[in-house]
Design an enzyme around this catalytic site. Structure first.
Site, short mmCIF file in Angstrom:
data_model
loop_
_atom_site.label_atom_id
_atom_site.label_comp_id
_atom_site.label_asym_id
_atom_site.label_seq_id
_atom_site.Cartn_x
_atom_site.Cartn_y
_atom_site.Cartn_z
CB CYS A 137 11.44 26.91 -20.34
SG CYS A 137 9.90 26.23 -19.76
CB CYS A 147 7.90 26.88 -26.10
SG CYS A 147 7.09 25.37 -25.58
CB CYS A 190 5.56 21.88 -23.67
SG CYS A 190 7.30 22.11 -24.11
S1 FES Z 1 9.78 24.95 -23.44
FE1 FES Z 1 8.92 25.21 -21.51
S2 FES Z 1 6.86 24.79 -21.77
FE2 FES Z 1 7.72 24.43 -23.66
#
Ligand code: FES
Lengths: 142, 243
Positions: free
Chosen positions: A37, A64, A107
């Site tokens: 991500c 995020c 996360c």
């Molecule tokens: S989506 Fe990657 S840290 Fe939350």
């Protein structure tokens, strides 16, 4: 996807955003990231070498909402704790507190990794551990 | 057409040899068409894209010969050749044609080829792999994100006339960072190529098991790193493009 109220609260009013002096020998810096991500998290804490109590914690997260909330919560939690107590914080505690859905578990892992990395950086600076111990904070690639 | 036994042991040994032609009941040979009667055969569930092209599970593929095989097969499997065949055979041809296209698209590109290999081996799972940013790049990544943030902020604040200097500077910084990461991407690709060769040298069978595992882990790590850097480059690109 709906974020929980707690996540939204931390997201809108993140606690302890900022940074500490990286060169201060009482400051441990943990910088961790998640490739898929692209999110990165920096967590710093100022630790009293005598009492081993974390006196200050700051974070900066590019990621995020859950990652921001997780790191914000982590700084709140580690403050006033000893290094050993802080190391006992598990990502699952964060998941529970913030009611993170399964897809957002990584996360919270990021936040746990950041705590561990910051402490191991501090220990290394304090001469408590050899550089090799840093590896232990980084999950082995499998 | 003979089917090469898979290197990774994903395909249970013997499945291919047991394939029997649905029409003439003779051993079909496991190819697209029965070795005995020439009728088109159903896809075997275990067959992978490499086997589809009768290729060993190697990562260095001669792309021009792959393309050649692709054209040959598309010609052989073309619906025109089955207008007079039974409905069953027509369906088989259709099924094989679409498999052919998927297989070709996957194997043609080196990155999707290796991703496919690792997915099949269970080393890589979509979305569930434990992710770790390349540790030596984290600092740079973080800085890049900070500049990106500044740029976004500067943009949203709608700079007063004459204050464009900051923005220009930020853009220059980001463009430089982008070039820098693009270079890193090329480095990863070169590394991947080297590990491709390593993979292809792993001995077939049990004696290669340990090596196979470690090479797969290496490949997986490089792929993670690659997608990480590619994401970054892309994000910077988007930000720089938008006004
Ligand atoms: S989506 Fe990657 S840290 Fe939350």
């Amino acid at each position: 996807m709906a974020y929980s109220d707690k996540v939204i609260d931390h997201y809108n009013n993140p606690r302890n955003v900022g940074s500490l002096d990286k060169k201060d020998k009482n400051v441990g810096t943990g910088l961790v990231g998640a490739p898929e991500c692209g999110d990165v998290m920096k967590l710093q804490m100022k630790i009293n070498p005598e009492t081993r109590v974390i006196e200050e914690a700051k974070f900066k997260t590019f990621g995020c909402g859950s990652a921001i909330a997780s790191s914000s919560l982590a700084t709140e939690w580690v403050r006033g704790k000893t290094v050993e107590e802080a190391l006992a914080i598990k990502n699952t505690d964060i998941v529970r507190e913030l009611s993170l859905p399964p897809v957002k578990i990584h996360c919270s892992v990021l936040a746990e990794d950041a705590i561990k990395a910051a402490i191991s950086d501090w220990k290394q600076k304090a001469g408590e551990s050899k550089p090799a111990a840093v590896e232990a904070a980084t999950p082995a690639h499998s | 057409m003979s089917v090469t036994k898979t290197q990774t042991g994903i395909t249970p040994a013997g499945t291919q040899q047991e394939a029997v032609c649905w029409s003439c009941k003779a051993p079909s040979g496991g190819g697209h068409f029965c070795a005995a009667c020439g009728k088109i055969q159903p896809l075997s569930r275990e067959a992978d894209y490499f086997a589809f092209f009768a290729l060993p599970q190697k990562l260095q593929i001669d792309e021009s010969s792959l393309e050649q095989r692709f054209h040959q097969l598309s010609w052989k499997l073309h619906p025109d050749n089955f207008v007079r065949a039974s409905e069953y055979e027509r369906n088989l041809a259709l099924e094989r044609s679409s498999e052919l296209n998927d297989a070709y698209r996957t194997l043609r590109d080196p990155i999707s080829r290796v991703e496919y290999l690792l997915l099949r081996a269970g080393v890589r799972k979509e979305g569930t792999t434990k992710q770790q940013a390349p540790p030596e790049l984290l600092e740079e990544v973080f800085e890049l994100n900070e500049s990106l943030d500044e740029l976004r902020e500067a943009k949203s604040e709608g700079l007063p006339a004459g204050a464009g200097g900051d923005l220009t500077e930020l853009r220059a910084k980001l463009t430089e960072a982008q070039a820098n990461f693009q270079e890193k991407l090329a480095e990863v690709d070169a590394e991947l190529k080297a590990v491709f060769a390593e993979w292809d040298d792993v001995p077939v069978g049990i004696e290669g098991d340990a090596a196979r595992k470690s090479v797969m882990a290496k490949l997986n790590e490089l792929l993670n790193r690659r997608s990480y850097i590619r994401n970054l480059v892309r994000n910077v690109g988007i930000e720089l493009e938008q006004g």
